[in-house]
Design a protein around this motif. Sequence first.
Motif, PDB file in Angstrom:
ATOM      1  N   VAL A   2       0.853  -1.193   0.000  1.00  0.00           N
ATOM      2  CA  VAL A   2       0.000   0.000   0.000  1.00  0.00           C
ATOM      3  C   VAL A   2       0.888   1.242   0.000  1.00  0.00           C
ATOM      4  O   VAL A   2       1.894   1.284   0.702  1.00  0.00           O
ATOM      5  CB  VAL A   2      -0.902   0.047   1.263  1.00  0.00           C
ATOM      6  CG1 VAL A   2      -1.743   1.313   1.298  1.00  0.00           C
ATOM      7  CG2 VAL A   2      -1.779  -1.192   1.361  1.00  0.00           C
ATOM      8  N   ILE A   3       0.485   2.238  -0.766  1.00  0.00           N
ATOM      9  CA  ILE A   3       1.101   3.558  -0.692  1.00  0.00           C
ATOM     10  C   ILE A   3      -0.008   4.563  -0.427  1.00  0.00           C
ATOM     11  O   ILE A   3      -0.993   4.620  -1.165  1.00  0.00           O
ATOM     12  CB  ILE A   3       1.828   3.945  -1.997  1.00  0.00           C
ATOM     13  CG1 ILE A   3       2.900   2.927  -2.353  1.00  0.00           C
ATOM     14  CG2 ILE A   3       2.437   5.350  -1.871  1.00  0.00           C
ATOM     15  CD1 ILE A   3       3.511   3.143  -3.739  1.00  0.00           C
ATOM     16  N   LEU A   4       0.145   5.348   0.650  1.00  0.00           N
ATOM     17  CA  LEU A   4      -0.783   6.432   0.953  1.00  0.00           C
ATOM     18  C   LEU A   4      -0.094   7.736   0.591  1.00  0.00           C
ATOM     19  O   LEU A   4       1.063   7.945   0.971  1.00  0.00           O
ATOM     20  CB  LEU A   4      -1.132   6.448   2.444  1.00  0.00           C
ATOM     21  CG  LEU A   4      -1.895   5.223   2.948  1.00  0.00           C
ATOM     22  CD1 LEU A   4      -0.970   4.323   3.727  1.00  0.00           C
ATOM     23  CD2 LEU A   4      -3.065   5.643   3.788  1.00  0.00           C
ATOM     24  N   CYS A   5      -0.780   8.613  -0.139  1.00  0.00           N
ATOM     25  CA  CYS A   5      -0.225   9.899  -0.566  1.00  0.00           C
ATOM     26  C   CYS A   5      -1.125  11.037  -0.105  1.00  0.00           C
ATOM     27  O   CYS A   5      -2.328  11.032  -0.382  1.00  0.00           O
ATOM     28  CB  CYS A   5      -0.104   9.948  -2.090  1.00  0.00           C
ATOM     29  SG  CYS A   5       0.905   8.645  -2.801  1.00  0.00           S
ATOM     30  N   PHE A   6      -0.514  12.004   0.582  1.00  0.00           N
ATOM     31  CA  PHE A   6      -1.239  13.186   1.036  1.00  0.00           C
ATOM     32  C   PHE A   6      -0.290  14.376   1.034  1.00  0.00           C
ATOM     33  O   PHE A   6       0.775  14.336   1.661  1.00  0.00           O
ATOM     34  CB  PHE A   6      -1.805  12.975   2.451  1.00  0.00           C
ATOM     35  CG  PHE A   6      -2.416  14.210   3.030  1.00  0.00           C
ATOM     36  CD1 PHE A   6      -3.605  14.716   2.522  1.00  0.00           C
ATOM     37  CD2 PHE A   6      -1.798  14.889   4.074  1.00  0.00           C
ATOM     38  CE1 PHE A   6      -4.168  15.868   3.048  1.00  0.00           C
ATOM     39  CE2 PHE A   6      -2.350  16.039   4.614  1.00  0.00           C
ATOM     40  CZ  PHE A   6      -3.538  16.525   4.098  1.00  0.00           C
ATOM     41  N   GLY A  30       1.907  15.515  -0.940  1.00  0.00           N
ATOM     42  CA  GLY A  30       3.292  15.257  -1.319  1.00  0.00           C
ATOM     43  C   GLY A  30       4.017  14.265  -0.428  1.00  0.00           C
ATOM     44  O   GLY A  30       5.116  13.830  -0.750  1.00  0.00           O
ATOM     45  N   ALA A  31       3.425  13.908   0.707  1.00  0.00           N
ATOM     46  CA  ALA A  31       4.031  12.915   1.604  1.00  0.00           C
ATOM     47  C   ALA A  31       3.519  11.525   1.234  1.00  0.00           C
ATOM     48  O   ALA A  31       2.363  11.370   0.818  1.00  0.00           O
ATOM     49  CB  ALA A  31       3.680  13.223   3.051  1.00  0.00           C
ATOM     50  N   LYS A  32       4.393  10.535   1.366  1.00  0.00           N
ATOM     51  CA  LYS A  32       4.017   9.152   1.068  1.00  0.00           C
ATOM     52  C   LYS A  32       4.337   8.258   2.256  1.00  0.00           C
ATOM     53  O   LYS A  32       5.346   8.440   2.925  1.00  0.00           O
ATOM     54  CB  LYS A  32       4.775   8.629  -0.157  1.00  0.00           C
ATOM     55  CG  LYS A  32       4.346   9.251  -1.452  1.00  0.00           C
ATOM     56  CD  LYS A  32       5.037   8.602  -2.638  1.00  0.00           C
ATOM     57  CE  LYS A  32       4.532   9.234  -3.930  1.00  0.00           C
ATOM     58  NZ  LYS A  32       5.080   8.577  -5.106  1.00  0.00           N
ATOM     59  N   LYS A  33       3.452   7.288   2.481  1.00  0.00           N
ATOM     60  CA  LYS A  33       3.672   6.272   3.510  1.00  0.00           C
ATOM     61  C   LYS A  33       3.426   4.922   2.860  1.00  0.00           C
ATOM     62  O   LYS A  33       2.430   4.746   2.154  1.00  0.00           O
ATOM     63  CB  LYS A  33       2.723   6.486   4.687  1.00  0.00           C
ATOM     64  CG  LYS A  33       2.881   5.451   5.787  1.00  0.00           C
ATOM     65  CD  LYS A  33       1.946   5.733   6.957  1.00  0.00           C
ATOM     66  CE  LYS A  33       2.165   4.721   8.062  1.00  0.00           C
ATOM     67  NZ  LYS A  33       1.351   5.013   9.241  1.00  0.00           N
TER      68      LYS A  33
END
Length: 157
Positions: free
Chosen positions: A26-30, A32-35
């Motif tokens: 999983v990649i979460l993007c908000f 410009g930040a990614k987790k």
Amino acid sequence: MSNLKKVEIFTDGACSGNPGKGGYGVILCFNGAKKELSEGFVSTTNNRMEILAAVKGLEALKEKCDVTLYSDSKYLIDSVNLGWLEKWRKNNWMRTKSEKAKNVDLFERLYKLIQYHIVEFVWVKGHAGHPENERCDRLATGAILKDNLSVDENFNQ
């Protein structure tokens, strides 16, 4: 116009054998930040990992969000966008009068999450050079190779 945070979630599931060792990425993007999130399992199916990836991505959100969720799984995307999930739930998790729906434990979790968040499900073609989808695939397949794989408690072979 929504005041909710707009988040993009990219997901993928993988299995070595089906059933077999499995994993999700999983990649979460908000803003410009990614987790990135991933986990591997001793024995599961590809479809379970595809659904679990979406569940884990949505569960990682700390507040109600406006989400665009991308997956290369037609099973996952169609279950929501074509109304299968809603139909199965209303029919006591039966696909037909004589056939139970599969992966009910995960679909129940997903249903609760999409009732809370605003979620648009978008299909992307897998293995077609989409950067986030390719990264999720690497996370999912890499998770399978790790030591100390988790047990998919609700998977019945």
